[in-house]
Structures are given as C-alpha cells and as structure tokens.
Write a protein that holds these residues in place. Structure first.
Motif, mmCIF file in Angstrom:
data_model
loop_
_atom_site.group_PDB
_atom_site.id
_atom_site.type_symbol
_atom_site.label_atom_id
_atom_site.label_comp_id
_atom_site.label_asym_id
_atom_site.label_seq_id
_atom_site.Cartn_x
_atom_site.Cartn_y
_atom_site.Cartn_z
ATOM 1 N N GLU A 120 -8.902 1.985 -4.701
ATOM 2 C CA GLU A 120 -9.555 1.648 -5.956
ATOM 3 C C GLU A 120 -9.350 2.707 -7.029
ATOM 4 O OE1 GLU A 120 -13.614 1.072 -4.922
ATOM 5 O OE2 GLU A 120 -13.260 -0.809 -3.829
ATOM 6 N N VAL A 121 -8.928 3.896 -6.635
ATOM 7 C CA VAL A 121 -8.777 4.984 -7.608
ATOM 8 C C VAL A 121 -7.352 5.517 -7.569
ATOM 9 C CG1 VAL A 121 -11.202 5.645 -7.476
ATOM 10 C CG2 VAL A 121 -9.564 6.689 -5.919
ATOM 11 N N ASP A 122 -6.908 6.024 -8.706
ATOM 12 C CA ASP A 122 -5.581 6.615 -8.772
ATOM 13 C C ASP A 122 -5.599 8.004 -8.144
ATOM 14 O OD1 ASP A 122 -4.377 4.472 -10.025
ATOM 15 O OD2 ASP A 122 -4.966 5.154 -12.022
ATOM 16 N N GLY A 123 -4.437 8.459 -7.748
ATOM 17 C CA GLY A 123 -4.294 9.784 -7.157
ATOM 18 C C GLY A 123 -2.899 9.956 -6.627
ATOM 19 N N PRO A 124 -2.585 11.127 -6.148
ATOM 20 C CA PRO A 124 -1.217 11.375 -5.668
ATOM 21 C C PRO A 124 -0.823 10.512 -4.469
ATOM 22 C CG PRO A 124 -2.690 13.207 -5.106
ATOM 23 C CD PRO A 124 -3.432 12.335 -6.067
ATOM 24 N N ASP A 125 -1.827 10.061 -3.714
ATOM 25 C CA ASP A 125 -1.530 9.258 -2.526
ATOM 26 C C ASP A 125 -1.780 7.771 -2.755
ATOM 27 O OD1 ASP A 125 -0.853 11.482 -0.978
ATOM 28 O OD2 ASP A 125 -2.957 11.868 -0.500
ATOM 29 N N HIS A 126 -1.930 7.384 -4.014
ATOM 30 C CA HIS A 126 -2.288 5.995 -4.301
ATOM 31 C C HIS A 126 -1.245 5.019 -3.767
ATOM 32 C CE1 HIS A 126 -4.223 2.669 -6.356
ATOM 33 N NE2 HIS A 126 -3.058 2.328 -6.900
ATOM 34 N N ASP A 127 0.024 5.297 -4.033
ATOM 35 C CA ASP A 127 1.069 4.370 -3.597
ATOM 36 C C ASP A 127 1.161 4.328 -2.080
ATOM 37 O OD1 ASP A 127 3.312 2.598 -4.543
ATOM 38 O OD2 ASP A 127 4.450 3.962 -3.264
ATOM 39 N N ALA A 128 1.057 5.495 -1.447
ATOM 40 C CA ALA A 128 1.099 5.527 0.020
ATOM 41 C C ALA A 128 -0.084 4.772 0.614
ATOM 42 C CB ALA A 128 1.100 6.971 0.507
ATOM 43 N N THR A 129 -1.241 4.872 -0.043
ATOM 44 C CA THR A 129 -2.429 4.155 0.428
ATOM 45 C C THR A 129 -2.232 2.660 0.318
ATOM 46 O OG1 THR A 129 -3.867 5.998 -0.230
ATOM 47 C CG2 THR A 129 -4.907 3.848 0.089
ATOM 48 N N LEU A 130 -1.673 2.211 -0.797
ATOM 49 C CA LEU A 130 -1.420 0.786 -0.968
ATOM 50 C C LEU A 130 -0.476 0.264 0.110
ATOM 51 C CD1 LEU A 130 -0.999 0.274 -4.833
ATOM 52 C CD2 LEU A 130 -2.887 -0.477 -3.385
ATOM 53 N N GLN A 131 0.576 1.015 0.379
ATOM 54 C CA GLN A 131 1.538 0.565 1.371
ATOM 55 C C GLN A 131 0.931 0.537 2.774
ATOM 56 O OE1 GLN A 131 5.617 2.006 1.064
ATOM 57 N NE2 GLN A 131 5.133 2.852 -0.948
ATOM 58 N N ALA A 132 0.112 1.539 3.092
ATOM 59 C CA ALA A 132 -0.554 1.549 4.394
ATOM 60 C C ALA A 132 -1.532 0.389 4.504
ATOM 61 C CB ALA A 132 -1.283 2.873 4.601
ATOM 62 N N LEU A 133 -2.292 0.162 3.432
ATOM 63 C CA LEU A 133 -3.232 -0.957 3.409
ATOM 64 C C LEU A 133 -2.490 -2.277 3.565
ATOM 65 C CD1 LEU A 133 -6.084 -2.080 2.945
ATOM 66 C CD2 LEU A 133 -5.652 -1.931 0.475
ATOM 67 N N GLY A 134 -1.348 -2.388 2.889
ATOM 68 C CA GLY A 134 -0.552 -3.601 2.999
ATOM 69 C C GLY A 134 -0.052 -3.826 4.413
ATOM 70 N N GLY A 135 0.392 -2.765 5.077
ATOM 71 C CA GLY A 135 0.876 -2.898 6.447
ATOM 72 C C GLY A 135 -0.210 -3.336 7.404
ATOM 73 N N ILE A 136 -1.403 -2.785 7.245
ATOM 74 C CA ILE A 136 -2.520 -3.155 8.125
ATOM 75 C C ILE A 136 -2.954 -4.591 7.865
ATOM 76 C CG2 ILE A 136 -4.921 -2.646 8.697
ATOM 77 C CD1 ILE A 136 -4.229 0.302 7.887
ATOM 78 N N GLU A 137 -3.002 -4.962 6.582
ATOM 79 C CA GLU A 137 -3.382 -6.339 6.257
ATOM 80 C C GLU A 137 -2.338 -7.323 6.765
ATOM 81 O OE1 GLU A 137 -5.824 -9.293 5.139
ATOM 82 O OE2 GLU A 137 -6.284 -7.145 5.088
ATOM 83 N N ALA A 138 -1.058 -6.952 6.703
ATOM 84 C CA ALA A 138 0.003 -7.816 7.225
ATOM 85 C C ALA A 138 -0.157 -8.014 8.730
ATOM 86 C CB ALA A 138 1.369 -7.216 6.907
#
Length: 737
Positions: free
Chosen positions: A624-642
C-alpha cells in the motif's frame, strides 16, 4: 490431469491425440524440422482444419464449431502434449483475439475458420506506427521474434497511433510493404520470425478489441500449451522410473525419486489448474480475467521450463541427448515462456491486482436448482439477521462461534450440508456449489465450522450406534461440543499403527492407559476420538479399537505444549486407568484402524481448505505504500496470489468434475502438498521483505506470529514427506520398496 472436465471435452482431446499419433509422430516431426522452421505448413494441416480442430471456439456462422474457449484449450493442451508441430497455437490465439472484435473482423475470422494460419502481435511486442493516409492508414515499423509468423497468412497486429491509442489491423504478409524474415527458434516444432513494414497500406481498423482482454487470451492459451507440455514430461518421466532398474530394483522405488516425481506432479497440476482458470475467466470481469491470466502466466508458462528440466533430469544423462525426445518438450516450454516477455511484468500485474482483489471461484450455474437456491437464500437471510452470542476462542477459526445464528443453520442442515438428513441436506455437488456461493454473497454471515469434529463426525454417523449419533451429532452441529483427536503418540506419529496405548476389557467398559501427543484443542475439548490397542496379540494394523472419550473423565491429565510462537494449541494427554464405557466404543473391537483411515482421509481434505486463509496480509499492507522494495513486494504478492489461485482452481475443477457425475480424483492429496509449497513460499517472501519487523514478536502487520504458527499446518494431517509418498505410490503408481 488434462484440462478436459466434461465427457465431450475428453472426447475432443482424445481425437486430437489420435490425429497426432496418425499424422505427426515425433520421428516425422524430427525429419521435418527444417521445413517447420521455414514456415511450411505440415502436410496434414488441410485435413486438421477440415476437421475443425483449429476453430472449435469460433461461432458456427463464421465457419467454426460453436464451442467455447475452454474447448479450444483442450485441443491446444492435447496438441502440445503430442508435440504436434506447426502453427496451431498461433492460429488459434489469433482467431480467439479476433473473436473479441466487432463485425469489422468478420472477414478475418472467416478466413481463420477456413484454415488460414495466423499470428497475433500485442502492443508491447510491436514497434509499428499507424499513420493516417486519406481515408486509410500507412503502417511503418517492425515487430520482434514472434511464434508462427513465418507460416502465417494473416497477422492480427496491434499498432501505436499518434494520439497514444492502440489500433488493430489485419495484415496479409504476402503484399507489398511487408518483409518477413525467418529465425532459428528455440522451439523446433514451430517457426519464429521477425517482420518489418514500410508504408504498408491498410484500409480499415479492426475495432472492438479490448487490448487487456487480448493480452489475457494470449497468456491463457500459452498456459494451456505449457500445461500440456509439462503433463507429457511428467508422464514420460514417471513411466521411465517405473520400469528402469538399477541395483536390481526399479529406480522408481527409491524414495528420493518418488518424492521428486510427486513434487513434479503437484506443480504440473497447479499449472493445469491455473491454465484452465485463465481460460474460463474470459466470461468474467476484466479485472478477474487479468488476475487469472497473470496467475496462469506465472504458474504455468514461466514455471514450464524448470518443470520440464526436472522431468528431463529424471532420465539421467540419456534425457540430455539430442536423440531423446524430452529435450524437444523442454525447448517448447522455454520458448513459450519467452514469448510472453519478462516475468517481472506479469508478477507485478498480479501483485497490483492482488492488493484489492481475490480470484473468484463463482460458477455460472444459470437456473439450475433455482428452487433450492431460493429457499437457501431465504434461510441465509434469516440467519444473517441473528447473532452468535458466544464468539470464537480462535481468531483463525471464526466459524467456531455459536449461538442463535448457528442454531438456525444447524436446524436447516446447513452446517454440514453434504451429510445425509437430518444432520445435513444430503447436498449434491451442484447444491454444495450453490451453498458456497450464497454464503459468499453475505459478507457478514460467517460459515460455521465443525473444527476437529469435521473429521470425526462422519465416523460417528457412519459407524456409530443410534445412541451415539443422538448424543453427539446435534451438539457438534450447534458448536456447543468441542472435540479433539487422540491418535498420535510419542512413538507413533506418522506410523500410527505402532501405537501402544492399551484398552483392557473390564466389566461395563474398558480401562485405558497410555500417552497421546500433538493433540490439538485437547485443553478446550469436551470429547475426544481415541485409538487404543485392545488386542496386543493381533497384527500391527489389527487389534486397534476406536473409542469416544469424555475429556473430563478421571485419570486424564492434559499438559499444554508451548510452541515456538508462545501459543499452546497442542497438548500431551496422559491416560491413567481411564474408564471408557462400552457404549463409547465405535464399531466392533479391533476394527479401529479402518475407521481411523477414513477419519484421516477427511482430515487431509479439510486441511487442504486452509487456502481460504489470507497468506499475504503483511505483504498486502506493505504494497500500500511506496518504498525501495515496493516493486519486489508487488511481485512477491503476485506470486503468492497466483499460487493461491491455482489451488483454488484445482479444487474448483474437482467440484465441477463431480457436478458432471465423474468420480472423485486425487485432488485432496495434491492440494495438501500444494499448500505446503504455498506456505513456504509465502513465509520466505514475508521474511525477506518485511525486514526489521521480524525482530519483534508482535508487530503491525503481524510477521513472526503467523510464521511461528506455520509448522502446525505443515505437519498437520501428515508430514509433507508422508504426503509425497502417498502421491508417489497411490496416484503415480510407483513401486514400493
């Protein structure tokens, strides 16, 4: 398991398999590799298209077969499993995208239904500009490496216009202004090439294509091809280790290879389920379609190369030789993954969607069981207006709450609707789907849970006495009676038949002495289902009896086992001269092992349902918040949701198979281990990205607490290794030692 879930789809898939066996055995494909790369159509293409295999999904008025995209998916999956060469995938994908358009694509769809091979190019793969030229357009630019491009007689191309929009055009590559160049592709069973356009004249736009939908269709059908490729890899590898001998034994009897094969099967099933889900999502909202397609890209397409590599390695060195066919499938899986571009884009898309969206498992049943649905809706609306006065004592299990609301649902048979009346409503698979859908529509209505009694109650109902059913069924349904399972012992965990707790016959009952361990909820349970040895002279799996035990009986001592999390969900239970009356014996003395096996089968299925618990809460909060790990978090979240989506789809497919009247498959065992993989994946991502929060025992969002609770889920219902052994022996049929 193949994608087909109906008898008609199975017949269609089998027809494709037989066609490939007659016309395109792999030795003929090998002999034609050069002509395939040059874009020459296979000699059987005309017969294949005359049979309508390539146009199953197109409307009859356009020359197609009038089927669904799910039907076409079965053709693509079966063709991939047979390594059928040529432009089937590219042609079917182009026609499926063209079918999204309005009447402006009618001529193109008719050409493709008539057998013209084709390719489709998405905006991200196109550097072509569309420039107005009077009443028409001029197309200038190029596209990169594209599967099926050399054989294509029609190309459905997305371009870029001056105002930033994407315009779609249908090209004929044999006209002036088009230069197509073949390339030597990774996948030797299809062609690949590049294209450049110099003032290509295009009269009109193909309008009505939703680019997001088009992208989803491309990913979904690529996932179907990858799933078929991987399925064949699993089948051939398992067949090999089943018969290949070393040291005088089939190598498939070695536990390491058994477990490797079982893991490969689980991942292949996840790939198939996610591919199927992406295809069925075409009738849903764009957001749901995007999430399903991104999940399929991650779980089927990008997973494909590694899964095929695992299959190849099971052959040993022979699998790596040019003469062995497995490398052709490995090549195909690798090429399919490359065709979708960067994996990060799909992971990011899945993560963005997963921030606010969950994959729907709703099924469009139309007017089927309309009266049942109407009556159910009335009951659930009435229940929703009531409350459960006694809340749950376990935040992980909101369904344990009880009171007026649950009492109404119990009277209506909706706590465990699959059970026979009067405890349930003897709900058919279709009715169970409807019940789930109607509960899901009412966000404030929590579906009741039986807790551990969910695994025990069927044994009481099926094998208990009338008095036992009358005494226990109703309070279990109402939630006022809690249960535990007294099975495991310090020396008899996974090897349950080695238990030593003794029950000695005395007047009026049995005197029990022993020690049970890892007993969930024993500290809050009113009763327990217990296994005890009643005939020590009988064989290991005999002489065991199944008892129902009052947990307040004299001689029972409960000692909580504090876990790494600091919680104490498990217990040791010491039984010293505990008297169990005769009327608490279930079934005949010495027949307890059979009852226990039935109980454990229900347990493993129930544990697979843990997928409904949110495994990504911390990552979702971080996204929900921006940060240096934002993109990595999105990709990890996407993998788990997949991964979560794939398990849900796997269970949904099994439900639909039952709805079709087919027998139950191996889904419960496969889903259990798929959950193990998901838990490890989610915890690794969470710890890697939440950083210093893991230094704190309590944090917001919670990190360490769910992590330290994880072993109970990983071990519950049988360790992962036991589950893999079951999959290897019972599902794959690998030899025992």
């Amino acid at each position: 398991m193949a994608l087909a879930i109906t008898i008609e789809q199975e017949q269609l898939a089998e027809a494709v398999t037989q066609f490939a066996a007659r016309h395109a055995p792999i030795d003929k494909t090998r002999a034609a590799l050069d002509s395939i790369a040059a874009g020459e159509l296979p000699t059987w293409w005309e017969e294949f298209t005359a049979n309508g295999f390539h146009a199953v999904h197109l409307p009859e008025e356009a020359g197609g077969q009038g089927g669904t995209l799910a039907d076409m998916a079965c053709v693509i999956e079966s063709a991939a499993a047979a390594l059928l060469p040529g432009p089937l995938l590219s042609t079917a994908t182009a026609s499926a995208v063209a079918a999204l358009a309005d009447d402006s694509a009618a001529a193109l769809v008719a050409d493709l239904a008539g057998g013209a091979p084709a390719a489709v190019v998405l905006p991200e793969d196109s550097q072509v500009q569309a420039v107005r030229d009077g009443t028409g357009w001029r197309l200038r630019g190029s596209i990169g490496s594209t599967l099926g491009l050399i054989a294509a007689q029609r190309i459905l191309l997305a371009t870029h216009s001056a105002d930033g929009t994407h315009l779609w055009f249908a090209l004929q590559p044999d006209l002036a202004g088009v230069v197509v160049e073949p390339q030597r592709g990774t996948d030797l069973s299809t062609d690949v090439g590049i294209l450049s356009l110099t003032d290509y004249p295009a009269e009109s736009v193909v309008s009505g294509i939703d680019t997001e939908r088009a992208r989803c269709v491309v990913a979904a059908l690529a996932a179907c091809a990858s799933a078929g490729t991987v399925r064949r890899g699993v089948e051939t590898a398992v067949n090999y280790i089943r018969t290949r001998e070393q040291f005088g034994k089939p190598v498939g009897s070695f536990q390491a290879l058994q477990h490797k094969a079982a893991v490969l099967l689980v991942n292949a099933e996840l790939a198939s389920a996610s591919a199927w889900d992406a295809v069925r999502a075409i009738d849903e909202s764009t957001e749901q379609h995007r999430l399903a397609a991104a999940s399929a890209a991650l779980m089927a397409v990008y997973a494909g190369p590694d899964l095929m590599l695992d299959a190849l390695l099971m052959f040993g060195a022979i699998g790596y030789t040019w003469e062995h066919d497995t490398h052709l499938y490995w090549r195909r899986a690798t090429s399919l993954a490359a065709s979708l571009g960067s994996v990060t884009r799909w992971g990011r898309e899945a993560g963005e969607l997963a921030r606010t969206l969950k994959r729907s498992t709703a099924i469009n049943l139309g007017d089927i069981e309309s009266e049942f649905r109407a009556n159910l809706a009335t009951t659930l609306d009435e229940a929703a207006a009531l409350a459960n006065e006694t809340p749950t004592d376990d935040l992980r299990a909101p369904g344990l709450a009880f009171g007026s609301q649950r009492d109404l649902l119990a009277r209506a048979g909706l706590v465990a609707p699959h059970l026979a009346a009067p405890w349930g409503v003897d709900a058919t698979p279709v009715q169970q789907v409807i019940i789930t859908e109607e509960f899901d529509k009412r966000a404030g209505l929590v579906r009741p849970s039986l807790g551990i009694a969910e695994w025990i109650l069927p044994t009481i109902l099926n094998s208990g006495t009338d008095a036992q059913r009358e005494r226990f069924a109703e309070p279990i349904m109402r939630g006022t009676q809690r249960w535990c399972q007294l099975f495991s012992e310090p020396g008899a965990g996974s090897d349950l038949a080695s238990l030593v707790t003794r029950a000695q016959k005395v007047d009026g009952g049995w005197l029990v002495n022993g020690h049970k361990i890892w007993t969930s909820s024993a500290h809050v349970a009113h009763f327990g289902a217990m296994l005890a040895r009643t005939d020590p002279e009988s064989p290991k799996h005999r002489g065991i009896s199944y008892f129902l035990v009052d947990m307040t009986s004299p001689g029972i001592e409960i000692s909580p086992i504090k876990q790494a999390s600091g919680e104490a969900h498990f217990n040791e239970v010491f039984l010293t001269d505990v008297f169990v009356p005769d009327d608490m014996l279930v079934g005949e003395p010495g027949r307890g092992w059979d009852l226990a096996v039935a109980t454990m089968a229900v347990e493993r299925t129930a544990i697979g349902n843990y997928v409904t618990i949110d495994r990504s809460q911390a990552l979702r909060r971080m996204a929900e918040v921006d940060g240096p790990d934002h993109d990595a978090t999105l990709q990890a979240l996407g993998g788990i949701e997949a991964h979560t989506t794939a398990i849900k789809a796997m269970v949904l497919r099994e439900t639909l198979r039952l709805v079709q009247g087919q027998g139950p498959g191996p889904t419960s065992s496969i889903a259990k281990y798929a959950m193990v993989l998901l838990l490890r994946r989610a915890s690794t991502a969470m710890l890697g990205l939440t950083g210093r929060l893991a230094m704190l025992e309590s944090s917001d969002p919670a990190v360490v607490k769910p992590y330290f609770d994880m072993p109970s889920e990983l071990i519950g219902g049988g360790t992962a290794e036991i589950q893999l052994t079951i999959i290897a022996s019972m599902i794959l049929g690998l030899p025992r030692k």
